[in-house]
Design an enzyme around this catalytic site. Structure first.
Site, PDB file in Angstrom:
ATOM      1  CG  LEU A   1      -1.861   1.213   1.327  1.00 18.33           C
ATOM      2  CD1 LEU A   1      -2.746   1.352   0.100  1.00 18.33           C
ATOM      3  CD2 LEU A   1      -2.714   1.118   2.585  1.00 18.33           C
ATOM      4  CG  HIS A   2       2.789   2.633  -3.102  1.00 19.76           C
ATOM      5  ND1 HIS A   2       2.390   1.368  -3.448  1.00 19.76           N
ATOM      6  CD2 HIS A   2       3.135   3.253  -4.269  1.00 19.76           C
ATOM      7  CE1 HIS A   2       2.511   1.206  -4.767  1.00 19.76           C
ATOM      8  NE2 HIS A   2       2.940   2.331  -5.293  1.00 19.76           N
ATOM      9  CG  PHE A   3      -1.668   7.210  -1.123  1.00 20.45           C
ATOM     10  CD1 PHE A   3      -2.876   7.429  -1.782  1.00 20.45           C
ATOM     11  CD2 PHE A   3      -1.678   6.476   0.053  1.00 20.45           C
ATOM     12  CE1 PHE A   3      -4.065   6.920  -1.272  1.00 20.45           C
ATOM     13  CE2 PHE A   3      -2.868   5.960   0.568  1.00 20.45           C
ATOM     14  CZ  PHE A   3      -4.066   6.184  -0.106  1.00 20.45           C
TER      15      PHE A   3
END
Length: 260
Positions: free
Chosen positions: A150-152
């Site tokens: 999970l990453h932005f």
């Protein structure tokens, strides 16, 4: 891995004013995708590359809610390993100036899927940055995310994105004050979320839509703009059509992958 500020950049003539950048380093040195493009939700696989494997010199700082609601910067605060910190790290294959990754609860090994808590964290980062040229983005699996952790993404670009100028038409308003519109006369279809009685109301409205898409195996991209006050949600089918051989050769030849 390369100097992104030295890349040749220009605005393409035409009604949208798309920004083109010749970034050979990102194409040649970027990590290849390691998973299927036809499944939006896939379990985390610790044997593949993930952000627990980045060097400590790439981690810039921890980003968390403060206990009293006041903005504080602690230059020498110890990393809170017990509570799985959310961290901001350098993107070593940058697209633009200041390109970083926001990695929520990094030690929990979350796969690339939106949840309410993580999306609110991203909106808070946009709000705290307080700069309309700083945007955050999210690519789901099947929409050109290359890492299932999970990453932005976030970076500065000192011009208006074409999508931010696109005309919109209101579809509905929610009880919590969030207005939802659709993009008009734009090359891709998408929804625009804005307003809301609180930042959390806006965040929940968007993240619930994202959760609905990913549970129905529909890839999507998200752009957080205007300091977290305007959010674009773009369902995406290109990667799947690419994998199935359904994309015309002249489009493939551009080597443009429509990520956020």
């Amino acid at each position: 891995r390369y100097d992104v500020t030295a890349c040749e950049t220009k605005v393409i003539p035409g009604q949208f004013g798309f920004i083109a950048q010749l970034n050979e380093g990102r194409h040649l040195k970027k990590r290849p995708t390691e998973f299927r493009v036809d499944k939006v939700l896939q379990p985390f696989d610790g044997s593949k590359f993930n952000f627990t494997k980045v060097g400590q010199e790439e981690v810039l700082f921890q980003f968390e809610a403060s206990e009293d609601g006041e903005v504080q910067f602690h230059p020498n605060a110890p990393i809170d390993v017990e509570n799985s910190p959310s961290v901001v790290a350098i993107n070593v294959s940058p697209i633009e100036y200041g390109h970083v990754l926001l990695i929520p609860r990094i030690l929990e090994s979350l796969p690339q899927r939106i949840d309410r808590e993580s999306f609110l964290l991203a909106l808070h980062m946009a709000a705290e940055a307080g700069n309309p040229y700083f945007r955050l983005g999210y690519n789901s699996l099947g929409a050109f995310a290359t890492i299932n952790h999970l990453h932005f993404q976030a970076y500065y670009l000192a011009v208006t994105f074409p999508i931010e100028k696109a005309p919109t038409k209101k579809i509905t308003s929610l009880d919590v004050g969030v207005k939802i519109s659709e993009l008009l006369n734009y090359p891709v279809r998408g929804l625009v979320f804005e307003g809301g009685n609180t930042l959390e109301d806006l965040s929940n409205s968007v993240s619930d839509a994202c959760i609905c898409l990913q549970e129905n195996n529909i890839p999507y991209n998200v752009l957080i703009s205007d300091c977290g006050k305007r959010i674009f949600l773009l369902p995406q089918c290109y990667a799947e059509k690419q994998a199935l051989g359904e994309v015309r050769a002249e489009l493939l030849d551009t080597q443009v992958n429509p990520a956020v």
